[in-house]
Design an enzyme around this catalytic site. Structure first.
Site, mmCIF file in Angstrom:
data_model
loop_
_atom_site.group_PDB
_atom_site.id
_atom_site.type_symbol
_atom_site.label_atom_id
_atom_site.label_comp_id
_atom_site.label_asym_id
_atom_site.label_seq_id
_atom_site.Cartn_x
_atom_site.Cartn_y
_atom_site.Cartn_z
ATOM 1 C CE LYS A 85 17.446 37.455 24.508
ATOM 2 N NZ LYS A 85 16.653 37.762 23.302
ATOM 3 C CE LYS A 100 14.073 43.309 27.494
ATOM 4 N NZ LYS A 100 13.219 42.401 26.708
ATOM 5 C CG ASP A 127 12.875 38.015 24.033
ATOM 6 O OD1 ASP A 127 14.075 38.312 23.882
ATOM 7 O OD2 ASP A 127 12.037 38.068 23.109
ATOM 8 C CD GLU A 128 11.695 41.361 21.954
ATOM 9 O OE1 GLU A 128 12.298 41.216 20.877
ATOM 10 O OE2 GLU A 128 12.276 41.382 23.071
ATOM 11 C CG HIS A 154 10.892 45.278 23.305
ATOM 12 N ND1 HIS A 154 11.003 45.193 21.931
ATOM 13 C CD2 HIS A 154 12.006 44.683 23.811
ATOM 14 C CE1 HIS A 154 12.126 44.578 21.623
ATOM 15 N NE2 HIS A 154 12.761 44.254 22.745
#
Length: 436
Positions: free
Chosen positions: A157, A183, A185-186, A273
Site C-alpha cells: 500500500k 502481494k 494491490d490489484e 483477486h
C-alpha cells in the site's frame, strides 16, 4: 424438459446448476412458473422463442438442458419462489470455460429480476480435462516449509503511486518482520513511475536481502493483469525475471486463469483477486464463483468474511466459500481461502476458529499502520498467529511481546461476539446497521 430427475441423468456427462428463482408475476398458477423455468433452461442450450424444424427430438434429447429439480418455497404472498436444478449436457461445448459460463450463467438472468445462481456441480468427464491449481494448499506449504499454521501476507500500500524502490523498501521491512507472502494491490499495473519489470526486480532483490538475515522464503505475487493479447507473455516474462508468484484479477476472466495455470512455462503459484466479482454477487453466489476459479487454477483466492470492513455476503455464505475451496474435488488441489478486507491482528483467534488453519491472513493497513512501523506490524501478525495456534489469549501473549501489545492497543481484539462489529476507521460501527 420436466420428465427428468437428478438420479436419472448421466451425472458424468452433465453439469448441474442450482438456482433460486422468483416469478416476477405474483399469483400465477404453478404451471406458468414451470413454463418460465422451461424457457430459462432452453435459453441455456438449444431453444428459441419460436420453434424450427431443425429443433428435433434428437437434438433436444442430446443437447437441451433438463429440469432435474424443482423445489417450491412456501410463500405467504402468492409469489412463486423455488430452488431449481438444471442439468446441462457437456456434449454441447466440452471443457470450454467461456461457453460453460454462457450456458449456466448467461441469458437465464433475463427471465427473472430475482434469479440467483447458487451452486454448480462439475461432472467427472469435465473435471478430468482441468488441471486445477499447480500448487494449492499443500504445494505452497511445501514451498514455504510451513505446515501447521495459517500464513500471513502483506498487501503493498498505497495501491498506486510508489516507485519500485519505495515498493521494495516496504516489502523488505515486512519480510524482516516474518511475513510469509507479499502481494501487489490489484489496482497496480504498468504505472508511469513503476513498470512491472522494474518493480519485480527491485522486490525480489529486497526479498533476497531479507532472506540473508531471516533465512525465510517469501513469495511475492506480482500483478500481471492485462489485455488478452498481452497477459500470457507478461506472465512468462515475469517468471523469467525471477517471479515466484503471480496475481491476476477476475476481470481478466477465469478462462485466462486456466490458460496461465496450465502453461508449463508458468511454474509459480497464482493468486486470483475477485474484485470484479463483487458486481456479480447479487446474481451469482460466491461459492459457485470460487469453485469455477478453483478448477481453473487459482492457488489462492480472496474470501469474504462477515468480520471484515466489506461484509459482502452473509456469514454462512462466507464460510461456505472457504469450504468449497478446501473440500475434496477429485484430483483438483485445494485453493487457499484468504479472509480479506480490514483485517488486524486482534481478529486472528476468531478467524482461525471459524475457518481453520488452512487460510492466508492478509493485511494492508492492518499491518502497515502499526504504531511501531512496518516490521513491527508484520511481527505482530506472526505473534498473533503463534498465540492462536497455542491457544493462548492474545492479551496474555502480548504481555511480553511489544509488537502484539501495540497492535492490540491500537486496533483492539474482538471482544463482543453478541454484537457483531465491523471495523471502519476511525470508529466502530455495528454491522447490523449496514448489513442486515
Amino acid at each position: 424438459m420436466f420428465n427428468q430427475t437428478l438420479d436419472g441423468v448421466d451425472l458424468k456427462r452433465h453439469i448441474i446448476g442450482t438456482y433460486y428463482l422468483e416469478d416476477p408475476v405474483p399469483g400465477e398458477d404453478p404451471i406458468d412458473h414451470f413454463s418460465l423455468v422451461q424457457s430459462m433452461s432452453f435459453e441455456g442450450s438449444t431453444g428459441s422463442w419460436e420453434e424450427t424444424a431443425e429443433h428435433t427430438e434428437e437434438v433436444k434429447k442430446r443437447l437441451s438442458t433438463k429440469v432435474v429439480g424443482y423445489y417450491q418455497i412456501p410463500s405467504p404472498d402468492n409469489v412463486k419462489r423455488a430452488v431449481v436444478q438444471l442439468a446441462f449436457p457437456i456434449d454441447a461445448w466440452g471443457p470450454n470455460v467461456p461457453m460453460i459460463l454462457l450456458a449456466i450463467a448467461g441469458n437465464c438472468f433475463a427471465y427473472s429480476s430475482k434469479l440467483r445462481f447458487l451452486d454448480v456441480h462439475f461432472p467427472e468427464d469435465i473435471l478430468k480435462e482441468f488441471q486445477g491449481p499447480k500448487f494449492g494448499v499443500s504445494g505452497i506449504r511445501e514451498k514455504l516449509g510451513v505446515y501447521d499454521r495459517p500464513l500471513s501476507l502483506h498487501i503493498i500500500k498505497p495501491c498506486i503511486g510508489m516507485t519500485p524502490k519505495e515498493t521494495a523498501e516496504q516489502v523488505y521491512a515486512t519480510a524482516l518482520g516474518g511475513v510469509d507472502m507479499t502481494k501487489d494491490d490489484e489496482m497496480i499495473s504498468d504505472v508511469y513511475n513503476c513498470k512491472m519489470e522494474d518493480r519485480l526486480s527491485a522486490v525480489m532483490e529486497a526479498l533476497d536481502k531479507a532472506k540473508s538475515k531471516t533465512g525465510k522464503e517469501v513469495i511475492y505475487f506480482v500483478n500481471i493483469t492485462d489485455e488478452a493479447d498481452k497477459i500470457v507473455d507478461k506472465a512468462r516474462r515475469a517468471v523469467k525475471l525471477g517471479a515466484n508468484g503471480l496475481l491476476i484479477a477476475y476481470s481478466a476472466g477465469p478462462s485466462f486463469l486456466r490458460v496461465l495455470a496450465e502453461d508449463p512455462e508458468i511454474n509459480v503459484p497464482i493468486m486470483l483477486h475477485p474484485s470484479h466479482m463483487l458486481a456479480l454477487i447479487a446474481s451469482i453466489s460466491y461459492p459457485a464463483m470460487a469453485k469455477i476459479c478453483r478448477i481453473c487454477g487459482a492457488d489462492l483466492m480472496h474470501t469474504p468474511t462477515y468480520w471484515s470492513t466489506i461484509p459482502m455476503v452473509s456469514h454462512e455464505e462466507g464460510i461456505r466459500t472457504a469450504q468449497v475451496k478446501l473440500a475434496p474435488l477429485r484430483h483438483i488441489r485445494q485453493t487457499w481461502p484468504m479472509p480479506a478486507a480490514g483485517m488486524y491482528p486482534g481478529l486472528t483467534p476468531l478467524i482461525v476458529r471459524e475457518f481453520g488453519k488452512d487460510i492466508v491472513l492478509l493485511a494492508g493497513g492492518g499491518m502497515l499502520g502499526h504504531p511501531l512501523g512496518y516490521t513491527a506490524g508484520a511481527r505482530a501478525w506472526q505473534q498473533a498467529i503463534e498465540a492462536t495456534m497455542q491457544d493462548v489469549p492474545l492479551e496474555e501473549a502480548a504481555k511480553d511481546k511489544k509488537e502484539l501489545r501495540a497492535a492490540l492497543e491500537k486496533w483492539g481484539t474482538f471482544k463482543r461476539p453478541e454484537v457483531r462489529w465491523f471495523r471502519a476507521s476511525p470508529k466502530y460501527y455495528p454491522i447490523r446497521d449496514v448489513h442486515p
